[in-house]
Design an enzyme around this catalytic site. Structure first.
Site, short mmCIF file in Angstrom:
data_model
loop_
_atom_site.label_atom_id
_atom_site.label_comp_id
_atom_site.label_asym_id
_atom_site.label_seq_id
_atom_site.Cartn_x
_atom_site.Cartn_y
_atom_site.Cartn_z
N LYS A 193 0.86 -1.18 0.00
CA LYS A 193 0.00 0.00 0.00
C LYS A 193 0.90 1.23 0.00
O LYS A 193 1.69 1.43 0.92
CB LYS A 193 -0.91 -0.01 1.23
CG LYS A 193 -1.79 1.23 1.34
CD LYS A 193 -2.72 1.14 2.54
CE LYS A 193 -3.59 2.38 2.66
NZ LYS A 193 -4.49 2.30 3.82
N LYS A 246 -2.11 -1.61 -3.88
CA LYS A 246 -2.98 -0.44 -3.79
C LYS A 246 -2.17 0.83 -3.91
O LYS A 246 -1.17 0.94 -3.20
CB LYS A 246 -3.70 -0.50 -2.44
CG LYS A 246 -4.59 0.67 -2.18
CD LYS A 246 -5.14 0.60 -0.78
CE LYS A 246 -5.89 1.89 -0.53
NZ LYS A 246 -6.40 1.98 0.80
C1 PBG Z 1 -7.44 3.18 5.66
C2 PBG Z 1 -7.68 3.17 4.21
C3 PBG Z 1 -7.50 4.20 3.25
C4 PBG Z 1 -7.98 3.70 2.05
C5 PBG Z 1 -8.41 2.40 2.30
N1 PBG Z 1 -8.19 2.09 3.63
C6 PBG Z 1 -7.06 5.58 3.38
C7 PBG Z 1 -5.70 5.93 3.77
O1 PBG Z 1 -4.79 5.11 3.87
O2 PBG Z 1 -5.55 7.12 4.03
C8 PBG Z 1 -8.03 4.45 0.74
C9 PBG Z 1 -8.99 3.91 -0.24
C10 PBG Z 1 -9.34 4.79 -1.37
O3 PBG Z 1 -8.76 5.87 -1.61
O4 PBG Z 1 -10.24 4.40 -2.10
N2 PBG Z 1 -6.24 3.61 6.12
#
Ligand code: PBG
Length: 323
Positions: A193, A246
């Protein structure tokens, strides 16, 4: 002289194109994200995410039934609690917003229910865990993720999805689930991520923008690819059942490399900002929205994703014969 290979032969008609097609997108590949906000008494639209509606605790099951009727097999749940505190303790309340939503969705549908385990929606400062000296403190945060996972499993979640990018989170959650008798509950690990600009709209929907600073001490640097392979290998060794990359489109190289290296199922998260770009261009008439959407989702599958988490699932489903 003239080349004997003429690739156009395989493109000559729709029927021949059907026969030679290598990648086929299916509604059965989709996971639809769903936001449930306990402070709402009626569903709320999100300006930066056209098409996304934040549900109330009572409307969640109806929305899930609509998703199921379209042929989509799974939802990924995010909760917005009424009460936030320094450590995000509402996240492991068995009567919390996600726990209640899981129960009502499992009662109403046959969907697979996946729950996001991050604390950023639950902390007063919007960071993904407990803070020490202004950054997220790894080990105490992981201990809290484990409590959230067990609480979600008790509520009936099929898979839990740790998204906080803390070191050792998958192993700690696996051990906690097993110790609590939830050996059958799987982990979808947000393994690679990245610290991405494309999460902006999500933070509006989930009320989870950090009050100060950013997430670069735990989410990955977009410049790094080999490091993503190390993250995925660690998660696989710690017991992940599904690995995730992601965002999706800007990271198709990571997805394709992961497909070569790992046998585990792979998920790609087509995130809020990727969806917003498509919607905005289509609304201006600058792109054919439906064609561009299907092309993007197909590219994610072609790169190696077995499943795609996307806010466009409900739009794409009818075009793919769902519903
Ligand atoms: C939780 C999380 C996030 C997203 C999914 N889980 C936001 C972040 O890391 O700030 C982002 C998903 C999206 O942009 O569709 N931390």
């Amino acid at each position: 002289m003239f080349p004997s290979e003429r690739p156009r032969r395989a493109r000559a008609s729709p029927a021949i194109r059907d026969l030679v097609r290598e990648t086929e997108l299916s509604v059965r590949d989709f996971i639809s994200p769903m936001f449930v906000d306990e402070t709402l008494d009626r569903p709320r639209r999100v300006a930066s995410m056209p098409g996304v509606v934040v549900q109330t605790p009572t409307s969640a099951a109806e929305e899930a039934a609509r998703i199921e009727a379209l042929g989509i097999p799974a939802v990924l749940l995010f909760g917005v609690p009424r009460r936030k505190d320094e450590e995000g303790s509402e996240a492991w309340n068995d009567g919390g917003v996600v726990q209640r939503a899981v129960r009502s969705i499992k009662d109403a549908t046959g969907l697979a229910v996946i729950t996001d385990l991050c604390l950023c929606e639950y902390t007063s400062h919007g960071h993904c865990g407990v803070l020490r000296d202004g950054t997220v403190d790894n080990d105490p945060t992981v201990e809290r993720y484990a409590r959230v996972a067990v609480s979600h499993a008790r509520a009936g979640a099929d898979l839990v999805a740790p998204s906080g990018m803390m070191d050792g989170q998958v192993g700690a959650i696996r051990r906690a689930l097993d110790a609590a008798g939830h050996q059958g509950i799987g982990i979808m690990a947000y393994s690679a991520k990245y610290a991405s600009a494309f999460y902006g709209p999500f933070r509006d929907a989930a009320a989870s923008a950090p009050a100060f600073g950013d997430r670069r001490t735990h989410q990955m640097d977009p410049c790094n690819a080999r490091e993503a392979m190390r993250e995925m290998r660690a998660d696989a060794e710690e017991g992940a059942d599904i690995l995730m990359v992601k965002p999706a489109l800007p990271y198709l190289d990571i997805l394709a490399e992961a497909r070569k290296r790992f046998d585990l199922p792979l998920a790609a998260y087509h995130v809020s900002g990727e969806c917003a770009m498509l919607r905005a261009a289509a609304a201006q008439g600058w792109l054919d929205g439906e064609r561009a959407m299907l092309e993007c989702l197909t590219a994610i599958k072609r790169a190696g994703a077995d499943m795609i988490i996307t806010y466009l699932a409900q739009d794409a489903a009818p075009l793919l014969g769902g519903g």
